[in-house]
Design an enzyme around this catalytic site. Sequence first.
Site, PDB file in Angstrom:
ATOM      1  NE  ARG A 147      -2.404  -1.479   3.338  1.00 25.76           N
ATOM      2  CZ  ARG A 147      -2.183  -2.752   3.665  1.00 25.76           C
ATOM      3  NH1 ARG A 147      -2.633  -3.714   2.881  1.00 25.76           N
ATOM      4  NH2 ARG A 147      -1.540  -3.074   4.755  1.00 25.76           N
ATOM      5  CG  ASN A 286      -8.026 -10.640  12.651  1.00 18.08           C
ATOM      6  OD1 ASN A 286      -7.640  -9.883  11.771  1.00 18.08           O
ATOM      7  ND2 ASN A 286      -7.772 -11.943  12.635  1.00 18.08           N
ATOM      8  CG  ASP A 331     -10.867 -10.939   9.994  1.00 18.97           C
ATOM      9  OD1 ASP A 331      -9.838 -10.557  10.570  1.00 18.97           O
ATOM     10  OD2 ASP A 331     -10.964 -10.978   8.747  1.00 18.97           O
ATOM     11  CE  LYS A 358     -11.071  -6.650   8.160  1.00 23.28           C
ATOM     12  NZ  LYS A 358     -10.699  -8.084   8.296  1.00 23.28           N
ATOM     13  CB  CYS A 637      -4.205 -16.165  -5.628  1.00 24.43           C
ATOM     14  SG  CYS A 637      -2.926 -15.565  -4.516  1.00 24.43           S
ATOM     15  CG  MET A 676       1.647 -20.687  -8.882  1.00 26.24           C
ATOM     16  SD  MET A 676      -0.026 -21.138  -8.422  1.00 26.24           S
ATOM     17  CE  MET A 676       0.168 -22.928  -8.254  1.00 26.24           C
TER      18      MET A 676
HETATM   19 CA    CA Z   1      -7.764 -10.597   9.489  1.00 21.75          CA
END
Ligand code: CA
Length: 705
Positions: A147, A286, A331, A358, A637, A676
């Site tokens: 980020r 979390n 979470d 959240k 993914c 991957m």
């Molecule tokens: Ca989490």
Amino acid sequence: MTTRAALVPVWRGAVLATALVLGAPSPQLPAQRASGPAVDDAALADEPSGAHWLAFGRTYSEQRFSPLARIDTSTVGNLAVDWFLDLPGERGLVSTPLVVDGVLYFIGSMNIVRAVNAASGALLWEYDPEVAVHAGRRMRAGWDHSRGIAFWNDAVYVATWDGRLNAVDAATGRELWSTMTIEPEDNFYITGAPKVFKGKVLVGNGGTENGAARGYVTAYDAETGEQAWRFHIVPGNPADGFENEAMAMAAETWTGEWWKHGGGGNAWHGFTYDPELDTLYIGTGNGSPWNRKIRSPGGGDNLFLCSIVALDPDTGEYRWHYQTTPGETWDYNSNMDIVLADLNIDGRAVKALMHAPKNGFFYVIDRANGELVSAAPFTETTWATSVDPASGRPVEVPGARYENGPAFVSPGPIGGHNWHAMSYNPATGLAYFPAIHLSYRFSDESIDLDAWRSPLRGTGTGVRTTRLGSSRPDGVLGSLQAWDPVRQRRAWEVPLDGMWHAGTLTTAGNLVFQGSATGELAAYDAETGAVLWRFRVGSGISAPPITYAVDGRQYLALLVGWGGAYAGVGGRISADQGWAYGVHPRRLIAFSLEGAASLPPSPPPRVPAPLEAPHFEVDAGLARQGALEFGGVCSSCHGGGAVSSGMAPDLRASGLVLSAGAFANIVRDGRTERGMPDYPELTDQQLTALRHYIRQQAELELAGR
Ligand code: CA
């Protein structure tokens, strides 16, 4: 990397060919750092010109507010593409670029950092930390998103997916030092921007769901890379002794043998330094696992999960904490942005911090002492009705902890608000952020809680969650919120199509900018929410825009490339946006009022069609086993329900799945250079089960047509 030669910088519509030599200084690089302002505590505390974007949230306040006002409510309609840089090999682009003295720095896929001329997009240097080489199987735990980066003096700081913190010469892209920030036994990764303050660089980490995780943050000397201090977020095994008094205090709020599961709390985002109070605030994660019945079976608040923890920036010593979700079990981490502002509340000047985690409540906290000033729900919160102003604790709804069987809860694990940036405009007094409106079913009925073990590979949470749909009567999944933190109420809202919309920027031009999951960058009147300008960028947007100025021209810059965890695991809702793997452009775009460039056409959104394979007979038993394998190994993914949202190929559309040999080769060997990881330990039986599950999901969709 093949994309290097394909980079196409475009300057006001003219295509320039650029030859690149990795790590070598560009001959065109102006000696800007010699003449520019120092990037130090003073500049980071207050950058009044608006020319620069010095840190993740522009300055230490993390307000993402720019004093630039050339682009305003009356001129924004003329905003046009000034230049763009195509980034063909990139995937999800979620980062905030930095701008220092006319040079724009940004981090992309595989944590490759590029410096470009902020007025033309011409590439100055590129730094590749070779994440695939270093990460190896750590790739299993996460995504190669970052980020953002940090800037201090003459260096750029890059935290890599595989856990390193690297300092890079801002003039040349040459690596100055590199240090590993996570322990070998930790199944962690880094997606967050490093945080600089007072000559130190702080990094956290993620990976709470990927093994027995005990989170911590670590600060390093910006010049040398030497470790300055480390703060653990949850207590370890009392038998080993506690690192400090804060851990001893926190241990009183845990029960059972939590340390066997790590406890969690990983701080993967949400670091704010407060120069006025000389305090560092950390948003914490979390539980590991999510289900408190497993983690701390006798109950307890489980400090310092889901909290804002204030630390001494010089020593890492604990000062205070405020826990948004005591004893969390959904979470509901508190890793979201922590934004500082001076608010006037009932005639009282409050040094406030604002936080929309959240759990769906918007918090205003007195940052001098950690006391709750106020809190109110900004999205549907069925787990708690309110936050008690006296105790500062949520008033929970009985049953929401799935203590009496399945619970229908909103927000879900994706949160009412995730990491997408929140901005605050001191002129309007409003905070702007994207909200999510989604309900989930939580149940642990089919899980043997006593026998549950943290995963050794893949993902494990100790509770089964099922996404249900919008938590609102009107079916809206995502919205832009303008929130009044003083009155604790919504000033205005823009319902948006889909969800997982990008973060915001606000300016002295009375504007709010936000990109959407549907690929539209929009400008809103910051006071009213009226849409003043829209622009289609050709792909989903997950990154927040920034603004800066060079030679009097105000630019708005944005990275384009649908990404983040939900773009990986989101499945159907995310896939329906149509940003299929490898189809749509990834690019950096700069807009201005003088811009005269235009973007090449982009393919329309496309949802991949499952491959028809009538000769593949799905075995329901194998598919059931494969579903569990897929959820733990592949879904982060390749998408929940094997529906890819664009971060990786949709396996339902892949011919490789029809061939046991080809499938085994790619899964066991991996495609490390493309992100991957390899899974050599998977047995033939496990691979067969995976293939049957993927084909079952393909057949389900084909049958539904
Ligand atoms: Ca989490």
